[in-house]
Scaffold this motif. Structure first.
Motif, PDB file in Angstrom:
ATOM      1  N   GLY A 154       2.042   6.192  -0.347  1.00 16.60           N
ATOM      2  CA  GLY A 154       0.857   5.384  -0.473  1.00 16.60           C
ATOM      3  C   GLY A 154       0.762   5.976   0.735  1.00 16.60           C
ATOM      4  N   ASP A 155       0.481   5.267   1.725  1.00 14.83           N
ATOM      5  CA  ASP A 155      -0.468   5.372   3.382  1.00 14.83           C
ATOM      6  C   ASP A 155      -1.194   6.756   3.194  1.00 14.83           C
ATOM      7  N   ASP A 156       0.210   7.806   2.678  1.00 18.29           N
ATOM      8  CA  ASP A 156      -0.438   9.321   2.263  1.00 18.29           C
ATOM      9  C   ASP A 156      -1.449   9.459   1.664  1.00 18.29           C
ATOM     10  N   ALA A 157      -1.461   8.695   0.661  1.00 15.65           N
ATOM     11  CA  ALA A 157      -2.930   8.828  -0.389  1.00 15.65           C
ATOM     12  C   ALA A 157      -3.532   8.352  -0.330  1.00 15.65           C
ATOM     13  N   LEU A 158      -3.454   7.658   0.390  1.00 15.44           N
ATOM     14  CA  LEU A 158      -4.767   6.698   1.536  1.00 15.44           C
ATOM     15  C   LEU A 158      -5.993   7.729   2.529  1.00 15.44           C
ATOM     16  N   GLN A 159      -5.133   8.170   3.323  1.00 17.38           N
ATOM     17  CA  GLN A 159      -4.946   8.327   4.251  1.00 17.38           C
ATOM     18  C   GLN A 159      -5.775  10.229   3.702  1.00 17.38           C
ATOM     19  N   GLY A 219     -11.891   1.846 -18.015  1.00 15.61           N
ATOM     20  CA  GLY A 219     -10.585   2.944 -17.662  1.00 15.61           C
ATOM     21  C   GLY A 219     -10.321   3.360 -16.624  1.00 15.61           C
ATOM     22  N   ARG A 220     -10.977   3.181 -15.809  1.00 15.31           N
ATOM     23  CA  ARG A 220     -10.750   3.674 -14.236  1.00 15.31           C
ATOM     24  C   ARG A 220     -11.215   5.118 -13.969  1.00 15.31           C
ATOM     25  N   ASN A 221     -11.202   5.988 -12.480  1.00 18.84           N
ATOM     26  CA  ASN A 221     -11.926   7.173 -12.533  1.00 18.84           C
ATOM     27  C   ASN A 221     -12.960   7.162 -12.894  1.00 18.84           C
ATOM     28  N   ASP A 260     -12.240   1.764  -4.859  1.00 18.28           N
ATOM     29  CA  ASP A 260     -10.881   1.086  -5.176  1.00 18.28           C
ATOM     30  C   ASP A 260      -9.920   2.291  -5.626  1.00 18.28           C
ATOM     31  N   LEU A 261      -8.917   2.534  -4.329  1.00 17.35           N
ATOM     32  CA  LEU A 261      -7.797   3.344  -5.695  1.00 17.35           C
ATOM     33  C   LEU A 261      -6.994   2.463  -6.906  1.00 17.35           C
ATOM     34  N   ASP A 262      -7.106   3.466  -7.909  1.00 18.37           N
ATOM     35  CA  ASP A 262      -6.307   3.897  -9.436  1.00 18.37           C
ATOM     36  C   ASP A 262      -4.843   3.164  -8.945  1.00 18.37           C
ATOM     37  N   HIS A 263      -4.581   2.552  -9.792  1.00 18.53           N
ATOM     38  CA  HIS A 263      -3.200   1.790 -10.544  1.00 18.53           C
ATOM     39  C   HIS A 263      -2.291   2.180  -9.031  1.00 18.53           C
ATOM     40  N   PHE A 264      -3.151   1.585  -7.709  1.00 19.77           N
ATOM     41  CA  PHE A 264      -2.297   1.940  -5.963  1.00 19.77           C
ATOM     42  C   PHE A 264      -1.024   1.508  -6.131  1.00 19.77           C
ATOM     43  N   LYS A 265      -1.040   0.239  -6.787  1.00 22.56           N
ATOM     44  CA  LYS A 265       0.102  -0.520  -6.942  1.00 22.56           C
ATOM     45  C   LYS A 265       1.333   0.250  -7.364  1.00 22.56           C
ATOM     46  N   ARG A 266       0.821   0.952  -8.659  1.00 23.95           N
ATOM     47  CA  ARG A 266       2.446   1.535  -9.551  1.00 23.95           C
ATOM     48  C   ARG A 266       2.540   2.771  -8.538  1.00 23.95           C
ATOM     49  N   PHE A 267       1.953   3.210  -7.872  1.00 26.23           N
ATOM     50  CA  PHE A 267       1.687   4.608  -6.910  1.00 26.23           C
ATOM     51  C   PHE A 267       2.688   3.940  -5.564  1.00 26.23           C
ATOM     52  N   ALA A 278     -16.069  -0.342 -13.535  1.00 28.21           N
ATOM     53  CA  ALA A 278     -15.553   1.108 -13.831  1.00 28.21           C
ATOM     54  C   ALA A 278     -14.130   0.928 -14.213  1.00 28.21           C
ATOM     55  N   LYS A 279     -13.805   0.051 -13.436  1.00 30.19           N
ATOM     56  CA  LYS A 279     -11.760  -0.713 -14.360  1.00 30.19           C
ATOM     57  C   LYS A 279     -11.562  -0.598 -15.320  1.00 30.19           C
ATOM     58  N   GLN A 280     -12.481  -1.666 -15.543  1.00 37.41           N
ATOM     59  CA  GLN A 280     -12.828  -2.279 -17.239  1.00 37.41           C
ATOM     60  C   GLN A 280     -12.393  -0.501 -18.324  1.00 37.41           C
ATOM     61  N   GLY A 300       7.037   4.773  -2.781  1.00 37.02           N
ATOM     62  CA  GLY A 300       7.478   4.396  -1.475  1.00 37.02           C
ATOM     63  C   GLY A 300       5.374   3.744  -0.662  1.00 37.02           C
ATOM     64  N   HIS A 301       6.293   2.920   0.070  1.00 33.55           N
ATOM     65  CA  HIS A 301       4.386   2.199   0.824  1.00 33.55           C
ATOM     66  C   HIS A 301       4.090   3.594   1.652  1.00 33.55           C
ATOM     67  N   LEU A 302       5.082   4.424   1.907  1.00 32.44           N
ATOM     68  CA  LEU A 302       4.971   5.385   3.175  1.00 32.44           C
ATOM     69  C   LEU A 302       3.970   6.463   2.651  1.00 32.44           C
ATOM     70  N   GLY A 355      -7.107  -3.393   1.824  1.00 32.38           N
ATOM     71  CA  GLY A 355      -6.583  -2.906   1.460  1.00 32.38           C
ATOM     72  C   GLY A 355      -6.540  -1.596   0.954  1.00 32.38           C
ATOM     73  N   GLU A 356      -6.294  -1.528  -0.327  1.00 28.59           N
ATOM     74  CA  GLU A 356      -6.896   0.437  -0.926  1.00 28.59           C
ATOM     75  C   GLU A 356      -8.609   0.330  -0.994  1.00 28.59           C
ATOM     76  N   GLU A 357      -9.110  -0.192  -0.204  1.00 22.70           N
ATOM     77  CA  GLU A 357     -10.228   0.003  -1.636  1.00 22.70           C
ATOM     78  C   GLU A 357     -11.156   0.299   0.328  1.00 22.70           C
ATOM     79  N   ALA A 391     -16.018   3.574   5.779  1.00 24.88           N
ATOM     80  CA  ALA A 391     -15.646   1.985   5.904  1.00 24.88           C
ATOM     81  C   ALA A 391     -14.489   1.983   5.208  1.00 24.88           C
ATOM     82  N   ARG A 392     -13.257   1.480   5.629  1.00 22.87           N
ATOM     83  CA  ARG A 392     -11.867   0.702   5.026  1.00 22.87           C
ATOM     84  C   ARG A 392     -12.513  -0.437   4.756  1.00 22.87           C
ATOM     85  N   TYR A 393     -12.329  -1.123   3.521  1.00 28.86           N
ATOM     86  CA  TYR A 393     -12.901  -2.242   3.205  1.00 28.86           C
ATOM     87  C   TYR A 393     -11.729  -3.686   2.835  1.00 28.86           C
TER      88      TYR A 393
HETATM   89  N1  GTP Z   1       0.603   2.015   0.880  1.00 31.04           N
HETATM   90  C1  GTP Z   1      -0.199   1.118   1.415  1.00 31.04           C
HETATM   91  N2  GTP Z   1       0.018   0.285   0.082  1.00 31.04           N
HETATM   92  C2  GTP Z   1      -1.639  -0.544   0.577  1.00 31.04           C
HETATM   93  C3  GTP Z   1      -2.345  -0.509   1.363  1.00 31.04           C
HETATM   94  N3  GTP Z   1      -2.955  -1.834   1.139  1.00 31.04           N
HETATM   95  C4  GTP Z   1      -2.877  -2.352   0.212  1.00 31.04           C
HETATM   96  N4  GTP Z   1      -1.687  -1.461  -0.471  1.00 31.04           N
HETATM   97  C5  GTP Z   1      -1.585  -1.662  -1.978  1.00 31.04           C
HETATM   98  O1  GTP Z   1      -2.585  -2.118  -2.508  1.00 31.04           O
HETATM   99  C6  GTP Z   1      -2.256  -2.070  -4.066  1.00 31.04           C
HETATM  100  C7  GTP Z   1      -2.967  -2.951  -4.989  1.00 31.04           C
HETATM  101  O2  GTP Z   1      -3.122  -3.390  -6.134  1.00 31.04           O
HETATM  102  P1  GTP Z   1      -3.487  -4.046  -7.088  1.00 31.04           P
HETATM  103  O3  GTP Z   1      -4.867  -4.312  -6.414  1.00 31.04           O
HETATM  104  O4  GTP Z   1      -3.052  -5.116  -7.971  1.00 31.04           O
HETATM  105  O5  GTP Z   1      -4.401  -2.266  -7.838  1.00 31.04           O
HETATM  106  P2  GTP Z   1      -3.718  -1.974  -8.047  1.00 31.04           P
HETATM  107  O6  GTP Z   1      -2.204  -1.357  -8.262  1.00 31.04           O
HETATM  108  O7  GTP Z   1      -4.896  -0.348  -7.553  1.00 31.04           O
HETATM  109  O8  GTP Z   1      -4.503  -1.531  -9.837  1.00 31.04           O
HETATM  110  P3  GTP Z   1      -6.424  -1.107  -9.593  1.00 31.04           P
HETATM  111  O9  GTP Z   1      -6.694  -1.616  -9.128  1.00 31.04           O
HETATM  112  O10 GTP Z   1      -6.314  -2.864 -10.742  1.00 31.04           O
HETATM  113  O11 GTP Z   1      -6.241   0.287 -10.455  1.00 31.04           O
HETATM  114  C8  GTP Z   1      -0.641  -2.876  -3.705  1.00 31.04           C
HETATM  115  O12 GTP Z   1       0.429  -2.853  -4.172  1.00 31.04           O
HETATM  116  C9  GTP Z   1      -0.928  -2.829  -1.565  1.00 31.04           C
HETATM  117  O13 GTP Z   1       0.482  -3.755  -1.449  1.00 31.04           O
HETATM  118  C10 GTP Z   1      -1.351   0.134   2.907  1.00 31.04           C
HETATM  119  O14 GTP Z   1      -2.297  -0.227   4.023  1.00 31.04           O
HETATM  120  N5  GTP Z   1      -0.799   1.002   2.690  1.00 31.04           N
END
Ligand code: GTP
Length: 342
Positions: free
Chosen positions: A227-232, A328-330, A211-218, A324-326, A223-225, A253-255, A249-251
């Motif tokens: 974020g997509d680059d980061a996922l790729q 400290g992540r990474n 699971d990507l860390d602090h992905f919401k913050r990223f 792992a998250k609890q 921006g979401h686009l 959103g960001e998992e 496999a992609r499980y």
């Molecule tokens: N850009 C992009 N973002 C996505 C996608 N799928 C999920 N996300 C984002 O991933 C984020 C996941 O956020 P959270 O579940 O709060 O977790 P987190 O911010 O990564 O925090 P931790 O997991 O606790 O480190 C959300 O903001 C989703 O919108 C996607 O396909 N593209």
């Protein structure tokens, strides 16, 4: 005046037009004597005109006539497997070729709709005359057999190519569009079989939930686009860091989930550590090639236990990931074996 799509205009009979019999596929390579017999049998057969777009043979209707194209062209539209919808194919019938012969022979309904592509003249041979032609001329019977063999081969080729297309789309439906990793549907189908195979062969199998860390913050920051680059970028790290026998496999959103057949907990934790390290140093490029900050991920590893099913294994990997998250992540955390758990 509106064109009636079903009624073909009768223009003449065969004896009144000058058309060389040898130009008709069915009457090729036949002795002159025999051609005389054939000419006599078909002399009163109608010549009809089919205007461009007009239907000559209707799918699902019974067939009692053979149509020979004298000029113009006909096109065939096949029925889909469900028998309802029509799809266009590229099959064309040109002067000298015939349509409708299979339904004349087996008296079954037509499996295709045939329409005129251009204004066409057609020779219409009723089924009783077709049978007389077969009885009177070995050559006609031979030509008909050759024609049927050709049709069977063409139909088989079409079935084979449709199967290939079907398989292509099936594979496509198992791939995540953004990352190119296998998707959840693939996972639901394959993981239980892989687990069953591991139990059956008494082989270890491990999974790593990522699971990507602090992905919401990223996302919120770049921006979401981006974020997509980061996922790729993360998917690329996983894909390129695995053996050909492993799966990613992609499980959600960001998992993401990595499946490691024939891998025990110790080896799996080494793989996860390697992926974790590569991810934290992987560059995230945007389309403008301006690098973004590195992303990190948390990794939960679990190894299949005796009698364990798909869901329980996933739950344990998820708990390790949470740990792992609890912590400290990474980083990587491993789920303890079941007999070590309280
Ligand atoms: N850009 C992009 N973002 C996505 C996608 N799928 C999920 N996300 C984002 O991933 C984020 C996941 O956020 P959270 O579940 O709060 O977790 P987190 O911010 O990564 O925090 P931790 O997991 O606790 O480190 C959300 O903001 C989703 O919108 C996607 O396909 N593209």
């Amino acid at each position: 005046m509106l064109l009636d799509k079903t009624v073909l205009e009768r223009v003449n009979t065969f004896q009144h037009i000058e058309y060389p019999l040898e130009a008709i596929q069915l009457f090729r390579n036949i002795s002159d004597n025999n051609l005389g017999v054939i000419r006599h049998l078909i002399q009163d057969c109608d010549i009809v005109r089919a205007r461009a777009g007009q239907t000559v043979l209707d799918a699902s209707s019974a067939g009692s006539r053979l149509y020979i194209v004298l000029s113009g062209a006909l096109g065939v539209t096949m029925l889909n497997e469900d028998g309802n919808h029509l799809e266009n194919t590229i099959t064309q019938y040109l002067p000298g070729e015939c349509v409708g012969e299979i339904s004349v022979l087996d008296e079954e309904i037509h499996s295709a709709t045939v329409s005129a592509i251009h204004d066409s003249l057609l020779l219409v041979i009723e089924s009783s005359i077709v049978w007389q032609l077969i009885e009177e001329s070995n050559g006609v019977a031979r030509n008909l057999l050759q024609l049927l063999s050709f049709r069977i081969r063409a139909a088989n080729a079409q079935i084979r190519s449709r199967k290939k297309v079907g398989e292509f789309y099936r594979q496509l439906s198992m791939v995540d569009g953004l990352t190119g990793l296998h998707n959840r549907a693939w996972l639901n189908q394959q993981l239980p079989s892989l687990i069953q195979a591991a139990h059956g062969g008494n082989q270890p199998l491990s999974i790593v939930m990522v699971d990507l860390d602090h992905f919401k913050r990223f996302n919120d920051t770049y921006g979401h686009l981006r974020g997509d680059d980061a996922l790729q970028a993360a998917a690329k790290v996983l894909n390129s860091g695995l053996r050909p026998t492993d799966f990613a496999a992609r499980y959600g959103g960001e998992e993401m989930l990595v499946i490691l057949p024939e891998t025990d907990l110790q080896a799996a934790s080494i793989v996860a550590e390697r992926l974790c390290q590569r991810l934290r140093s992987a560059p995230v490029f945007t389309e403008s090639d301006k690098p973004l900050p590195h992303i990190t991920g948390s990794f939960g590893v679990a190894t299949l236990q005796e009698g364990e099913d798909f869901q329980k294994l996933l739950d344990r990997a998820d708990s390790a990931l949470y740990f792992a998250k609890q912590s400290g992540r990474n980083q990587v955390a491993c789920a303890p074996a079941l007999n070590n758990m309280n």
